[in-house]
Design an enzyme around this catalytic site. Structure first.
Site, short mmCIF file in Angstrom:
data_model
loop_
_atom_site.label_atom_id
_atom_site.label_comp_id
_atom_site.label_asym_id
_atom_site.label_seq_id
_atom_site.Cartn_x
_atom_site.Cartn_y
_atom_site.Cartn_z
N ASP A 101 0.61 -6.27 -1.34
CA ASP A 101 0.36 -4.88 -1.70
C ASP A 101 -0.82 -4.36 -0.87
OD1 ASP A 101 0.72 -2.48 -3.00
OD2 ASP A 101 0.38 -3.27 -5.02
N ASP A 102 -0.95 -3.05 -0.83
CA ASP A 102 -2.07 -2.47 -0.09
C ASP A 102 -3.37 -2.62 -0.85
OD1 ASP A 102 -1.29 -0.63 -2.05
OD2 ASP A 102 -1.50 1.12 -0.75
N ASP A 105 -5.96 -2.40 -7.86
CA ASP A 105 -6.92 -1.47 -8.44
C ASP A 105 -7.32 -1.93 -9.84
OD1 ASP A 105 -8.26 0.76 -9.55
OD2 ASP A 105 -7.00 2.19 -8.49
#
Length: 167
Positions: A101-102, A105
């Protein structure tokens, strides 16, 4: 994060993102072997393509999750799970799967991945403190109140000096 929350902007250029994704691949090179790569859409598509190329992975799947509407975090929705082929490769526990994933969070997406494939290797280019404990590999940590502007979400424009932004 809501649009009204105080955010520290962190713009990332295409060049920087490419360097960071390659650094992720370099770090992952000794972590395998991986039987398949899974990109978490949509943000994970770009780093997953770079990591797959660098590591020579050809079996690539997507886990499609929606948790943001532009800049507002919404209820987590799994739009598409892992394919039958990739599920078989990872077995009941996801061993040998690399999930990319980028950004991690709050960790909500990573928790869904851990429920689906508990032994999969989760990697993200960027990590915030709340999500960091849920990933196995990441490159850059940013503060929880940082908003990353990815290159696919931005255009070239003037950026005022930090002091003028009130930061």
């Amino acid at each position: 994060m809501s649009e009204n929350a105080a955010q520290k902007p962190f713009p990332v250029s295409w060049d920087q993102f490419h360097r960071d994704a390659r650094a992720l691949a370099w770090r992952l090179n000794g972590a395998g072997p991986f039987r398949a790569l899974v990109a978490v859409t949509r943000g994970g598509l770009v780093p997953a393509a770079i990591v797959a190329r660098e590591l020579g992975l050809r079996v690539i799947d997507t886990l499609c999750v929606a948790s943001y509407e532009h800049t507002t975090q919404t209820e987590m929705r799994v739009l598409k799970g892992l394919s039958e082929t990739v599920t078989r490769l990872g077995g009941d526990n996801g061993e040998g799967l690399l999930i990319v994933d980028d950004l991690v969070d709050t960790g909500r997406t990573a928790r869904i991945i851990r429920e689906t494939a508990p032994k999969a290797h989760i990697a993200a280019v960027y990590a915030k403190p709340m999500g960091k404990p849920l990933v196995d590999t990441f490159i850059t940590e940013v503060s929880q109140d940082t908003w990353i502007f990815f290159p696919w979400d931005t255009g070239l424009s003037f950026q005022p000096p930090i002091r003028e932004n009130g930061a």
